[in-house]
Scaffold this motif. Structure first.
Motif, PDB file in Angstrom:
ATOM      1  N   ARG A  86      -1.632  -8.949 -10.129  1.00  0.00           N
ATOM      2  CA  ARG A  86      -1.149  -9.591 -11.347  1.00  0.00           C
ATOM      3  C   ARG A  86       0.248  -9.149 -11.741  1.00  0.00           C
ATOM      4  NH1 ARG A  86      -4.812 -11.844 -14.916  1.00  0.00           N
ATOM      5  NH2 ARG A  86      -2.901 -12.324 -16.076  1.00  0.00           N
ATOM      6  N   HIS A  87       0.647  -7.925 -11.383  1.00  0.00           N
ATOM      7  CA  HIS A  87       1.912  -7.394 -11.881  1.00  0.00           C
ATOM      8  C   HIS A  87       2.898  -6.977 -10.788  1.00  0.00           C
ATOM      9  CE1 HIS A  87       0.124  -7.339 -15.875  1.00  0.00           C
ATOM     10  NE2 HIS A  87      -0.911  -6.659 -15.396  1.00  0.00           N
ATOM     11  N   ILE A  88       2.399  -6.589  -9.629  1.00  0.00           N
ATOM     12  CA  ILE A  88       3.289  -6.107  -8.574  1.00  0.00           C
ATOM     13  C   ILE A  88       3.707  -7.242  -7.614  1.00  0.00           C
ATOM     14  CG2 ILE A  88       3.533  -4.532  -6.620  1.00  0.00           C
ATOM     15  CD1 ILE A  88       3.497  -3.064  -9.243  1.00  0.00           C
ATOM     16  N   LEU A  89       2.715  -7.912  -7.029  1.00  0.00           N
ATOM     17  CA  LEU A  89       3.019  -8.942  -6.030  1.00  0.00           C
ATOM     18  C   LEU A  89       3.896 -10.083  -6.568  1.00  0.00           C
ATOM     19  CD1 LEU A  89      -0.189  -9.367  -3.839  1.00  0.00           C
ATOM     20  CD2 LEU A  89       2.064  -8.529  -3.164  1.00  0.00           C
ATOM     21  N   PRO A  90       3.682 -10.575  -7.800  1.00  0.00           N
ATOM     22  CA  PRO A  90       4.570 -11.643  -8.287  1.00  0.00           C
ATOM     23  C   PRO A  90       6.042 -11.242  -8.287  1.00  0.00           C
ATOM     24  CG  PRO A  90       2.619 -11.505  -9.674  1.00  0.00           C
ATOM     25  CD  PRO A  90       2.559 -10.337  -8.749  1.00  0.00           C
TER      26      PRO A  90
ATOM     27  N   GLY B 163      -6.415   0.620 -18.563  1.00  0.00           N
ATOM     28  CA  GLY B 163      -7.593   0.722 -17.711  1.00  0.00           C
ATOM     29  C   GLY B 163      -7.710  -0.346 -16.652  1.00  0.00           C
ATOM     30  N   ALA B 164      -6.627  -1.098 -16.393  1.00  0.00           N
ATOM     31  CA  ALA B 164      -6.679  -2.118 -15.346  1.00  0.00           C
ATOM     32  C   ALA B 164      -6.855  -1.465 -13.982  1.00  0.00           C
ATOM     33  CB  ALA B 164      -5.400  -2.963 -15.369  1.00  0.00           C
ATOM     34  N   SER B 165      -7.615  -2.115 -13.110  1.00  0.00           N
ATOM     35  CA  SER B 165      -7.849  -1.583 -11.767  1.00  0.00           C
ATOM     36  C   SER B 165      -6.596  -1.720 -10.918  1.00  0.00           C
ATOM     37  CB  SER B 165      -9.006  -2.323 -11.101  1.00  0.00           C
ATOM     38  OG  SER B 165      -8.663  -3.687 -10.889  1.00  0.00           O
ATOM     39  N   ASP B 166      -6.568  -0.961  -9.820  1.00  0.00           N
ATOM     40  CA  ASP B 166      -5.418  -1.026  -8.924  1.00  0.00           C
ATOM     41  C   ASP B 166      -5.233  -2.433  -8.355  1.00  0.00           C
ATOM     42  OD1 ASP B 166      -4.864   1.617  -9.346  1.00  0.00           O
ATOM     43  OD2 ASP B 166      -5.879   2.323  -7.536  1.00  0.00           O
TER      44      ASP B 166
ATOM     45  N   LEU C 100       0.823  -1.213   0.000  1.00  0.00           N
ATOM     46  CA  LEU C 100       0.000   0.000   0.000  1.00  0.00           C
ATOM     47  C   LEU C 100       0.855   1.261   0.000  1.00  0.00           C
ATOM     48  CD1 LEU C 100      -2.831  -0.983   2.516  1.00  0.00           C
ATOM     49  CD2 LEU C 100      -2.928  -0.938   0.019  1.00  0.00           C
ATOM     50  N   ALA C 101       1.921   1.262   0.819  1.00  0.00           N
ATOM     51  CA  ALA C 101       2.786   2.444   0.892  1.00  0.00           C
ATOM     52  C   ALA C 101       3.543   2.664  -0.408  1.00  0.00           C
ATOM     53  CB  ALA C 101       3.763   2.299   2.057  1.00  0.00           C
ATOM     54  N   GLY C 102       4.041   1.590  -1.016  1.00  0.00           N
ATOM     55  CA  GLY C 102       4.829   1.736  -2.233  1.00  0.00           C
ATOM     56  C   GLY C 102       4.008   2.028  -3.464  1.00  0.00           C
ATOM     57  N   TYR C 103       2.786   1.517  -3.518  1.00  0.00           N
ATOM     58  CA  TYR C 103       1.983   1.689  -4.729  1.00  0.00           C
ATOM     59  C   TYR C 103       1.237   3.017  -4.744  1.00  0.00           C
ATOM     60  CZ  TYR C 103      -1.302   0.748  -8.498  1.00  0.00           C
ATOM     61  OH  TYR C 103      -2.031   0.818  -9.664  1.00  0.00           O
ATOM     62  N   TYR C 104       0.614   3.373  -3.631  1.00  0.00           N
ATOM     63  CA  TYR C 104      -0.231   4.568  -3.612  1.00  0.00           C
ATOM     64  C   TYR C 104       0.536   5.845  -3.297  1.00  0.00           C
ATOM     65  CZ  TYR C 104      -4.319   1.570  -3.995  1.00  0.00           C
ATOM     66  OH  TYR C 104      -5.249   0.673  -4.446  1.00  0.00           O
ATOM     67  N   ARG C 105       1.684   5.713  -2.616  1.00  0.00           N
ATOM     68  CA  ARG C 105       2.493   6.879  -2.264  1.00  0.00           C
ATOM     69  C   ARG C 105       1.647   7.925  -1.521  1.00  0.00           C
ATOM     70  NH1 ARG C 105       7.176   7.287  -5.172  1.00  0.00           N
ATOM     71  NH2 ARG C 105       7.770   8.635  -3.430  1.00  0.00           N
TER      72      ARG C 105
ATOM     73  N   SER D 133       9.998   0.246  -7.132  1.00  0.00           N
ATOM     74  CA  SER D 133      10.709  -0.042  -8.376  1.00  0.00           C
ATOM     75  C   SER D 133       9.783  -0.656  -9.423  1.00  0.00           C
ATOM     76  CB  SER D 133      11.883  -0.988  -8.097  1.00  0.00           C
ATOM     77  OG  SER D 133      12.497  -1.417  -9.290  1.00  0.00           O
ATOM     78  N   LEU D 134       8.934  -1.591  -8.993  1.00  0.00           N
ATOM     79  CA  LEU D 134       8.086  -2.302  -9.940  1.00  0.00           C
ATOM     80  C   LEU D 134       6.990  -1.412 -10.521  1.00  0.00           C
ATOM     81  CD1 LEU D 134       7.688  -5.681  -8.026  1.00  0.00           C
ATOM     82  CD2 LEU D 134       9.014  -5.294 -10.100  1.00  0.00           C
ATOM     83  N   ARG D 135       6.488  -0.469  -9.756  1.00  0.00           N
ATOM     84  CA  ARG D 135       5.365   0.356 -10.229  1.00  0.00           C
ATOM     85  C   ARG D 135       5.752   1.257 -11.399  1.00  0.00           C
ATOM     86  NH1 ARG D 135       4.604   5.603  -8.226  1.00  0.00           N
ATOM     87  NH2 ARG D 135       2.364   5.248  -8.046  1.00  0.00           N
ATOM     88  N   GLU D 136       7.052   1.437 -11.616  1.00  0.00           N
ATOM     89  CA  GLU D 136       7.506   2.277 -12.721  1.00  0.00           C
ATOM     90  C   GLU D 136       7.895   1.462 -13.951  1.00  0.00           C
ATOM     91  OE1 GLU D 136       7.086   5.396 -12.414  1.00  0.00           O
ATOM     92  OE2 GLU D 136       6.611   5.292 -10.272  1.00  0.00           O
ATOM     93  N   ARG D 137       7.742   0.139 -13.902  1.00  0.00           N
ATOM     94  CA  ARG D 137       8.087  -0.693 -15.053  1.00  0.00           C
ATOM     95  C   ARG D 137       7.096  -0.481 -16.193  1.00  0.00           C
ATOM     96  NH1 ARG D 137      11.381  -5.037 -13.292  1.00  0.00           N
ATOM     97  NH2 ARG D 137      12.810  -4.121 -11.747  1.00  0.00           N
ATOM     98  N   GLU D 138       7.565  -0.766 -17.411  1.00  0.00           N
ATOM     99  CA  GLU D 138       6.759  -0.511 -18.591  1.00  0.00           C
ATOM    100  C   GLU D 138       5.468  -1.317 -18.591  1.00  0.00           C
ATOM    101  OE1 GLU D 138       9.894  -1.199 -18.536  1.00  0.00           O
ATOM    102  OE2 GLU D 138      10.951   0.528 -19.435  1.00  0.00           O
TER     103      GLU D 138
END
Length: 312
Positions: free
Chosen positions: A218-222, A209-212, A132-137, A195-200
């Motif tokens: 699908r993309h951050i936790l793995p 339009g994918a939800s948070d 939550l802290a890293g994704y939403y800032r 780091s991951l939230r800035e990946r392409e």
């Protein structure tokens, strides 16, 4: 000569034929210390749960950890390694005649239950706060990181002792002690997520339009699985030491039950006269903690992305 130098590395070609999960398993199973530790840990847990049984399931050991038996001599261990023999009481007897093997096995059961519960719950809390802290800032990150800093500043042992005294019992310790062990993982997960939230591919999913929630699961936790898995093993080792320390100080498992730390606490004064009452639970703690830490080392090396090839 130039043709030889331009030939692709056979190891790299071999690695490309495996999935990421297969490569992780191969690296882990080639980590001899981790595999040895895993076998030892599994052996200790299997011995503890099959010997005296658990719940309604009976064990193969004919002594009960709550019953007293006629003292044999001074209660010395009957286990002999020279001419291998288990005897009537392999770990000896305590001061009132209880079978110490059964007591230590019960202590291992309780310590493992508490440690695994604490490890899993603290990992969940740390992962949730970090993601939550890293994704939403923004203000969410500020609030969560200030909370993390507050928990870090408070001495862990003091905080845990207060919480342990307030709730008590095995279930209470399992629920409240994770409140002091999640901070390290939260910081690690937050750094990975930043780091991951800035990946392409994350930015592309957001633009599509994918939800948070979908992006996170699908993309951050793995991408943080390696950090989380290693953190679980480290948290289990830290939880065993913390529970043992609290029980030793009288703030952990109540005397109506037992744990490894409580056994050491109860018989600390018998160290000079009946040393086996101290050494057997102490060796059990040492064996479990070292095994868990070596397993964690093996998992860390297996998940390390810098290891691009398996070593033969």
């Amino acid at each position: 000569m130039s043709e030889i130098n331009q030939m692709p590395d056979a190891g790299l070609i071999e690695d490309r034929s495996y999935s990421q999960g297969q490569l992780i398993r191969r690296r882990f199973f080639r980590h001899r210390a981790a595999i040895t530790a895993l076998i030892i840990f599994a052996g200790v847990a299997l011995l503890a749960y099959t010997s005296i049984g658990f719940g309604p399931v009976p064990g193969w050991w004919d002594k009960n950890y709550t019953a007293t038996y006629p003292k044999i001599g001074n209660g010395e261990p009957t286990l002999s390694l020279t001419t291998f023999s288990i005897g009537e009481h392999p770990f000896g007897q305590d001061t009132i005649g209880k079978d110490y093997f059964a007591l230590v096995m019960r202590g291992i059961q309780r310590s493992l239950m508490i440690a695994f519960g604490i490890g899993l719950i603290s990992t969940f809390i740390g992962t949730l706060v970090g993601v939550l802290a890293g994704y939403y800032r923004g203000w969410i990150e500020s609030v969560l990181m200030r909370l993390t800093d507050f928990v870090i500043v408070v001495p862990t042992l003091v905080f845990a002792a207060v919480l342990g005294q307030m709730v008590g019992g095995v279930l209470g310790l399992t629920v409240v002690l994770p409140l002091v062990l999640w901070t390290g993982l939260a910081r690690l997960v937050r750094g990975e997520v930043l780091s991951l939230r800035e990946r392409e591919y994350v930015m592309a999913a957001r633009a599509a339009g994918a939800s948070d929630l979908r992006i996170i699961f699908r993309h951050i936790l793995p991408g943080t699985v390696g950090v989380i898995v290693v953190a679980i093993t480290l948290a289990i080792g830290a939880a065993i030491l913390l529970e043992s320390t609290l029980s030793f100080l009288g703030f952990g498992v109540p005397p109506t039950d037992t744990s490894l730390g409580l056994l050491i606490s109860e018989y600390q004064n018998a160290f000079t006269t009946r040393s086996w009452l101290f050494w057997f639970p102490g060796l059990a703690i040492l064996t479990i903690v070292l095994s868990v830490n070596f397993i964690g080392d093996g998992l860390r090396d297996a998940f390390d992305p810098r290891q691009t090839r398996s070593k033969d």
